[in-house]
Design a protein around this motif. Structure first.
Motif, PDB file in Angstrom:
ATOM      1  N   LEU A   2       0.666  -1.218  -0.151  1.00 27.28           N
ATOM      2  CA  LEU A   2       0.019  -0.033  -0.027  1.00 27.28           C
ATOM      3  C   LEU A   2       0.917   1.085   0.015  1.00 27.28           C
ATOM      4  CD1 LEU A   2      -2.870  -1.220   2.476  1.00 27.28           C
ATOM      5  CD2 LEU A   2      -3.056  -0.673   0.041  1.00 27.28           C
ATOM      6  N   ASP A   3       2.014   1.058   0.403  1.00 22.31           N
ATOM      7  CA  ASP A   3       2.781   2.286   0.341  1.00 22.31           C
ATOM      8  C   ASP A   3       4.023   2.189  -0.524  1.00 22.31           C
ATOM      9  OD1 ASP A   3       4.506   4.487   0.774  1.00 22.31           O
ATOM     10  OD2 ASP A   3       4.660   4.084   3.050  1.00 22.31           O
ATOM     11  N   GLU A   4       3.721   3.272  -1.720  1.00 17.55           N
ATOM     12  CA  GLU A   4       4.706   2.962  -2.820  1.00 17.55           C
ATOM     13  C   GLU A   4       6.038   3.316  -2.460  1.00 17.55           C
ATOM     14  OE1 GLU A   4       4.153   6.565  -5.509  1.00 17.55           O
ATOM     15  OE2 GLU A   4       2.223   6.398  -4.511  1.00 17.55           O
ATOM     16  N   TYR A   5       6.270   3.964  -1.231  1.00 17.49           N
ATOM     17  CA  TYR A   5       7.568   4.710  -1.147  1.00 17.49           C
ATOM     18  C   TYR A   5       8.481   3.458  -0.270  1.00 17.49           C
ATOM     19  CZ  TYR A   5       7.045   9.422  -2.596  1.00 17.49           C
ATOM     20  OH  TYR A   5       6.943  10.453  -3.171  1.00 17.49           O
ATOM     21  N   LEU A   6       7.721   2.341  -0.127  1.00 14.52           N
ATOM     22  CA  LEU A   6       8.566   1.183   0.639  1.00 14.52           C
ATOM     23  C   LEU A   6       9.076   0.160  -0.431  1.00 14.52           C
ATOM     24  CD1 LEU A   6       6.100   0.245   3.497  1.00 14.52           C
ATOM     25  CD2 LEU A   6       8.070   1.817   3.554  1.00 14.52           C
ATOM     26  N   ASP A   7      10.401  -0.194  -0.308  1.00 12.53           N
ATOM     27  CA  ASP A   7      11.094  -1.240  -1.233  1.00 12.53           C
ATOM     28  C   ASP A   7      11.152  -2.057  -0.412  1.00 12.53           C
ATOM     29  OD1 ASP A   7      11.257   0.666  -3.091  1.00 12.53           O
ATOM     30  OD2 ASP A   7      13.726   1.160  -2.646  1.00 12.53           O
ATOM     31  N   VAL A   8      10.282  -3.372  -0.574  1.00 14.85           N
ATOM     32  CA  VAL A   8      10.324  -4.549   0.150  1.00 14.85           C
ATOM     33  C   VAL A   8      10.800  -5.533  -0.336  1.00 14.85           C
ATOM     34  CG1 VAL A   8       8.474  -6.132   1.193  1.00 14.85           C
ATOM     35  CG2 VAL A   8       7.964  -3.621   0.689  1.00 14.85           C
ATOM     36  N   GLU A   9      11.518  -6.385   0.324  1.00 14.93           N
ATOM     37  CA  GLU A   9      12.211  -7.520  -0.066  1.00 14.93           C
ATOM     38  C   GLU A   9      11.718  -8.558   0.989  1.00 14.93           C
ATOM     39  OE1 GLU A   9      16.448  -7.002  -1.030  1.00 14.93           O
ATOM     40  OE2 GLU A   9      16.891  -8.875  -1.167  1.00 14.93           O
ATOM     41  N   VAL A  10      11.600  -9.719  -0.006  1.00 13.98           N
ATOM     42  CA  VAL A  10      11.121 -11.033   1.110  1.00 13.98           C
ATOM     43  C   VAL A  10      12.148 -12.078   0.810  1.00 13.98           C
ATOM     44  CG1 VAL A  10       9.189 -12.478   1.364  1.00 13.98           C
ATOM     45  CG2 VAL A  10       8.734 -10.226   0.672  1.00 13.98           C
ATOM     46  N   ILE A  11      12.493 -12.367   1.943  1.00 15.72           N
ATOM     47  CA  ILE A  11      13.275 -13.776   1.956  1.00 15.72           C
ATOM     48  C   ILE A  11      12.892 -14.660   2.981  1.00 15.72           C
ATOM     49  CG2 ILE A  11      15.247 -12.243   1.235  1.00 15.72           C
ATOM     50  CD1 ILE A  11      16.195 -12.506   4.472  1.00 15.72           C
ATOM     51  N   ALA A  12      13.440 -15.857   2.499  1.00 13.00           N
ATOM     52  CA  ALA A  12      13.090 -16.903   3.491  1.00 13.00           C
ATOM     53  C   ALA A  12      14.014 -17.044   4.535  1.00 13.00           C
ATOM     54  CB  ALA A  12      13.186 -18.403   2.589  1.00 13.00           C
ATOM     55  N   PRO A  13      13.694 -17.637   5.703  1.00 14.35           N
ATOM     56  CA  PRO A  13      14.275 -17.696   6.983  1.00 14.35           C
ATOM     57  C   PRO A  13      15.869 -18.152   6.673  1.00 14.35           C
ATOM     58  CG  PRO A  13      12.214 -18.219   7.576  1.00 14.35           C
ATOM     59  CD  PRO A  13      12.211 -18.215   6.001  1.00 14.35           C
ATOM     60  N   GLN A  14      15.976 -19.271   5.852  1.00 11.56           N
ATOM     61  CA  GLN A  14      17.326 -19.794   5.608  1.00 11.56           C
ATOM     62  C   GLN A  14      18.092 -18.955   5.030  1.00 11.56           C
ATOM     63  OE1 GLN A  14      14.259 -20.756   4.255  1.00 11.56           O
ATOM     64  NE2 GLN A  14      13.711 -22.456   5.797  1.00 11.56           N
ATOM     65  N   LYS A  15      17.617 -17.858   4.273  1.00 11.98           N
ATOM     66  CA  LYS A  15      18.564 -16.863   3.582  1.00 11.98           C
ATOM     67  C   LYS A  15      18.936 -15.759   4.439  1.00 11.98           C
ATOM     68  CE  LYS A  15      17.085 -17.802  -0.998  1.00 11.98           C
ATOM     69  NZ  LYS A  15      16.670 -17.650  -2.209  1.00 11.98           N
ATOM     70  N   TYR A  16      18.553 -15.746   5.830  1.00 10.83           N
ATOM     71  CA  TYR A  16      19.005 -14.778   6.650  1.00 10.83           C
ATOM     72  C   TYR A  16      20.409 -15.138   7.273  1.00 10.83           C
ATOM     73  CZ  TYR A  16      18.476 -11.476  10.488  1.00 10.83           C
ATOM     74  OH  TYR A  16      18.709 -10.410  11.470  1.00 10.83           O
ATOM     75  N   PRO A  17      20.991 -14.117   7.625  1.00  6.76           N
ATOM     76  CA  PRO A  17      21.016 -12.599   7.566  1.00  6.76           C
ATOM     77  C   PRO A  17      21.364 -12.046   5.922  1.00  6.76           C
ATOM     78  CG  PRO A  17      23.076 -12.958   8.411  1.00  6.76           C
ATOM     79  CD  PRO A  17      22.491 -14.534   8.086  1.00  6.76           C
ATOM     80  N   PRO A  18      20.748 -10.880   5.543  1.00  6.83           N
ATOM     81  CA  PRO A  18      20.860 -10.444   4.373  1.00  6.83           C
ATOM     82  C   PRO A  18      22.082  -9.901   4.002  1.00  6.83           C
ATOM     83  CG  PRO A  18      19.740  -8.958   5.669  1.00  6.83           C
ATOM     84  CD  PRO A  18      19.900 -10.127   6.674  1.00  6.83           C
TER      85      PRO A  18
END
Lengths: 316, 625
Positions: free
Chosen positions: B347-363
């Motif tokens: 809903l907020d176009e000013y957010l750059d959202v990145e979704v990762i699986a828990p296994q790929k944490y930390p980014p």
């Protein structure tokens, strides 16, 4: 001088104690001064040549060389003076009479009171230079010159002397004179006339600041057959003293004190009184045929001496 | 006649000592400078003239001594401070409260009400009695004493010069409290209020303060009430579309006559809208500007009369607002998959959202906010503030309590920015658990079974933890769900959607500031810079002037914000005829007479100066010497 006077003198300001100190004696009559004296002597001869010879003739008949008259021979006359030519022609014994030559006595009376050395002592120096000049001229003319310093009712005397060669004696005497004490002209000159029986020209060199009056001194000379010549030493700065405000003035001779506040108006009055006093001297001398000559300290002495010569009365 | 200063015996002793000294010096003065003269006889004639007036001279000298003794006598008398009997009465102790609120900027009296007030106080200062003392204080949002309790005219006038009007309302209660404290224990206490009478709720003052022991005077300033004001001005971005905003403002005619006015809306100094409005007597009119778009950062609104007559209070004709700068925030979502969460973030176009699986944490990269959905991996510094949704016990930032089911929010912090615009009472949760927060952690929401939403800070990074999976409740179906997500993200990236409006002058502002500093530099609308304290991410400052401010902190971009008067009470500029607090009615001031100082010592000193002048003249004119 009492203890109190000593105390006063010690407590007085430095300027008061040393203001009368004369300049060194050698500066007073230096070589330049002596050259001027010689010039004055020469000038005096030139100016008065022909009518004023060095020698003075008197009415006395005596042993001079100038023939005056004849008189009858009387016993006891010197045979050398018998005019044998007259005896040969007229058979009368007559004796030649010659005018006796007599040197003039010049008395140079220098006032040596404290007032003469007032301030920078210029009046006293001026008086001594004038005295030396006149003495030199007198000596050069073979006059008998006597110098007398008067102060505090006392005399300091240089014995009569004659001839130019004695000028150094004169200068030394004048050098040794000191200005101190009071001016008491009448009393001092009374002593002077009593001590000097030989009459002559009496040149009074003074500022004439006599508390008892200048007239007494001049009259003393007149009444005793002296020929007074007043050389009045004048310092024009005394006509308008550099004073202002509340002061206690005291007479430099008598020590008389007065308190006053000097204003410009008062200075005018002082100046006027000073002029009046000077005029009274001049008037007194003129009325009594006393030669008077004012000698301001700011005029060089040689110039003044020449003025004296021109005016006459000193040399004849 | 009585002596209020040194006693007579002391004065006599002093007089004897000083008199003796003067006579001694006078005798010494008579000693004159000795000067030698060559012949005193010449002086005698002149001195004889002087002697004629010597008696008179002595008398004149005596006059000089008498003048000097008179000087001493006058000075000693002045030290004695003589007073007439009626002047020996106890002096008044006055506290003058000079109203410096926004309404005192009104120009209905020339040049302004404040200047007239200053003139009135000057008149009071000039008329102070010898025993009177005065304290001058400026009264606006705060009370500011400008002088001590003194009778020094110069000090009081200097204090009065420092009074300046602000864009705030007057805090009369605080000012009266200060005046009462200042007058406590002093006799003949009097409070003088120099004001237009716009002083707030006087009934509250009557309940809180006891004015029975002090005299109260009121000096009215002002005469008319012609004023139109912008009394409300609010701008906000739409929470779900922050590129657009709406403006609400309220105009009030405080006059008893209808007025026509022109309203201008400016964005970054450029005109956005101009509207002609007619207001009935004492009418308040609200205007909305909806769905405005644009890149403007500053918003201003101004009004002016269209009939050519001046508005008598220009201070409330101009309002300011500032919208926060929009910047893109990088959000990391660590989840096995959560459609509701990803949808809310869309809903907020000013957010750059990145979704990762828990296994790929930390980014590998750095993020502004990280949302952990049912996972709680070890904290990594690159992930920034965090939102934990149903964190497992292992790795949870908050200690996990007992499991619970069928619960909801029974209490929550309604002021928390996380829950803005939300109503949580209807949310039903199937199952979850409670938290056991420690003292450092703050409970944001709780059911009757225990805390279920907690915020705190770990390793310098803030976090929020929710004790249940939203998908196990109807929360995700409600409008509050995306609001909660966006509020949380905004709170973490310090972008408060409520911030777009403006602060109100006269209040202590809590301006968002970088939490890494203790002091920030604030630049006021007039350009004046001052240091302000920062505590827990907020800079505190009592704002007194409307306009745009800028807050600067080390290693952080400057923060701009706006402030407005927006005060209906101050905009009602009709002066109050009387000041009545409960049953106590303020009297009028009639005791001050210009130029009268009933202190005899002052006149004695003037006499001393006069006599000195005479002595000087007579001395230099040589009359007394």
């Amino acid at each position: 001088m009492g203890v109190l006077d000593l105390f006063k003198r010690a407590a007085s300001p430095v300027s008061r104690r040393f203001s009368n100190r004369p300049p060194p004696a050698e500066e007073l009559f230096d070589d330049e001064f002596q050259r001027k004296l010689e010039m004055l002597a020469m000038v005096s001869r030139k100016v008065f040549a022909g009518r004023m010879r060095a020698e003075r003739r008197t009415k006395k008949k005596g042993s001079g060389v100038e023939f005056a008259d004849h008189r009858n021979y009387t016993e006891g006359d010197d045979f050398r003076y018998v005019d044998w030519n007259i005896y040969q022609r007229f058979g009368k014994l007559l004796v030649r009479l010659y005018e006796e030559e007599e040197d003039l006595s010049i008395y140079l009376i220098v006032d040596c009171s404290s007032s003469m050395a007032f301030g920078d002592s210029k009046k006293f120096d001026h008086a001594r230079r004038l005295c030396a000049a006149l003495a030199y001229v007198g000596l050069a003319n073979l006059d008998r010159v006597t110098i007398v310093g008067v102060s505090d009712g006392e005399l300091v005397r240089m014995p009569p002397t004659r001839g130019k060669g004695r000028i150094f004696k004169v200068l030394n005497f004048l050098r040794d004179l000191e200005a101190s004490g009071t001016t008491e002209l009448a009393e001092t000159l009374r002593m002077f006339v009593a001590q000097h029986k030989r009459r002559g020209l009496a040149v009074l060199i003074s500022d004439l600041y006599d508390p008892a009056g200048f007239e007494g001194g001049i009259n003393m000379l007149r009444f005793n057959k002296f020929e007074p010549f007043v050389l009045h030493i004048v310092d024009n700065r005394e006509a308008r003293p550099d004073l202002k405000g509340d002061v206690r003035i005291y007479d430099c001779e008598t020590g008389d004190e007065r308190e006053l506040t000097v204003t410009a108006q008062m200075l005018e009055k002082i100046s006027e009184a000073w002029r009046t006093y000077r005029e009274s001297i001049e008037r007194f001398c003129a009325s009594r045929q006393v030669a008077y000559f004012a000698a301001p300290v700011d005029i060089p002495f040689e110039e003044l001496v020449l003025q004296v010569f021109r005016r006459g009365g000193f040399l004849r | 006649m009585h002596l209020a200063g040194l006693p007579l015996s002391t004065l006599l002793t002093l007089g004897a000592v000083v008199g003796t000294l003067i006579v001694g010096l006078y005798i010494l003065k008579l000693r004159r400078r000795p000067v030698a003269v060559p012949f005193s006889r010449i002086w005698q004639q002149v001195l004889r003239d002087k002697e004629a007036t010597s008696l008179f001279s002595q008398l004149k000298r005596l006059l000089s001594l008498l003048l000097q003794l008179a000087l001493v006598a006058l000075l000693l008398l002045a030290l004695g401070d003589p007073r007439t009997k009626q002047n020996l009465v106890e002096g008044r102790n006055l506290v003058v409260l000079v109203d410096a609120s926004a309404s005192m900027k009104a120009t209905d009296v020339e040049p302004t009400r404040l200047d007239v007030a200053k003139r009135e106080v000057t008149r009071m200062i000039d008329g102070l009695g010898g025993s009177d003392r005065m304290l001058i204080a400026q009264m606006d949002a705060s009370i500011r004493p400008l002088s001590t309790m003194t009778n020094e005219v110069a000090d009081l006038k200097h204090a009065l010069e420092q009074v300046t009007a602000s864009d705030t309302r007057a805090d009369f209660l605080r000012a009266l409290s200060f005046a009462l404290d200042s007058l406590r224990g002093l006799g003949k206490a009097e409070i003088v209020v120099v004001s237009d009478g716009a002083l707030g709720d006087l009934g509250r003052i009557n309940r809180q303060l006891d004015l029975s022991n002090v005299a109260l005077s009121y000096v009215k300033v002002g005469k008319s009430s012609r004023n139109v004001a912008i009394t409300e001005f609010s701008v906000r971005r739409y929470p779900l579309d922050k590129s657009r905003y709406e403006v609400m403002l309220e105009l009030t005619n405080t006059n008893d006559k209808p007025v026509n006015t022109e309203l201008t809306l400016l964005g970054d100094g450029n005109i956005v809208d101009v509207t002609q409005l007619s207001l009935k007597p004492n009418e308040s009119l609200q205007r909305f500007y909806k769905d405005l778009a644009g890149a403007s950062r500053t918003l201003e609104a101004t009004i002016k009369m269209t009939d050519g007559k001046p508005d008598e209070l220009p201070a409330d004709n101009h309002v300011y607002a500032l919208m926060p700068e929009r910047r893109r925030a990088r959000v990391l979502v660590v989840t096995e998959g959560n459609t509701y969460l990803e949808a809310a973030l869309l809903l907020d176009e000013y957010l750059d959202v990145e979704v990762i699986a828990p296994q790929k944490y930390p980014p590998a990269e750095k993020f502004d906010v990280t949302i952990y959905d049912s996972v709680a991996p070890p904290h990594d510094a690159r992930t920034g503030p965090a939102l934990y949704l149903a964190p497992p016990a292992q790795g949870s930032p908050v200690e996990i309590g007992k499991p619970i089911d069928m619960f909801g929010f029974d209490t929550w912090d309604k002021k928390s920015p996380l829950l803005r615009w939300m109503e949580l009472g209807d949310i039903q949760v199937a199952k979850g658990f409670t938290f056991k927060p420690d003292k450092e952690q703050k409970v944001v929401g709780a059911s009757e079974l225990g805390p279920i939403m907690v915020s705190g800070s770990r390793s310098g990074q803030r976090y929020v933890a929710l004790s249940f999976d939203p998908r196990e409740s109807d929360f995700v179906l409600r409008v509050g769900w995306p609001l909660f997500i966006l509020n949380t993200v905004n709170a973490f990236v310090e972008e408060d959607s409520s911030y777009i409006s403006s602060f109100k002058t006269g209040e202590v502002w809590r301006v968002p500031a970088p939490s890494t500093t203790d002091v920030a530099t604030l630049t006021e609308p007039g350009g004046k810079r001052r240091a302000v304290p920062v505590k827990e991410g907020r800079a505190f400052y009592l704002g007194e002037h409307a306009g745009f401010y800028q807050l600067e902190a080390p290693d952080a971009p400057p923060i701009r914000f706006a402030a407005n008067l927006s005060d209906m009470e101050e905009s009602h500029i009709a002066p109050a005829a009387n000041l009545e607090i409960g049953k106590k009615k303020a009297g009028s001031l009639g005791e001050f007479k210009v130029g009268v100082r009933r202190e005899i010592w002052l006149y004695l000193l003037l006499a001393v100066i006069g006599v000195s002048l005479v002595e000087w003249l007579t001395y230099h004119r040589r009359w007394t010497v």
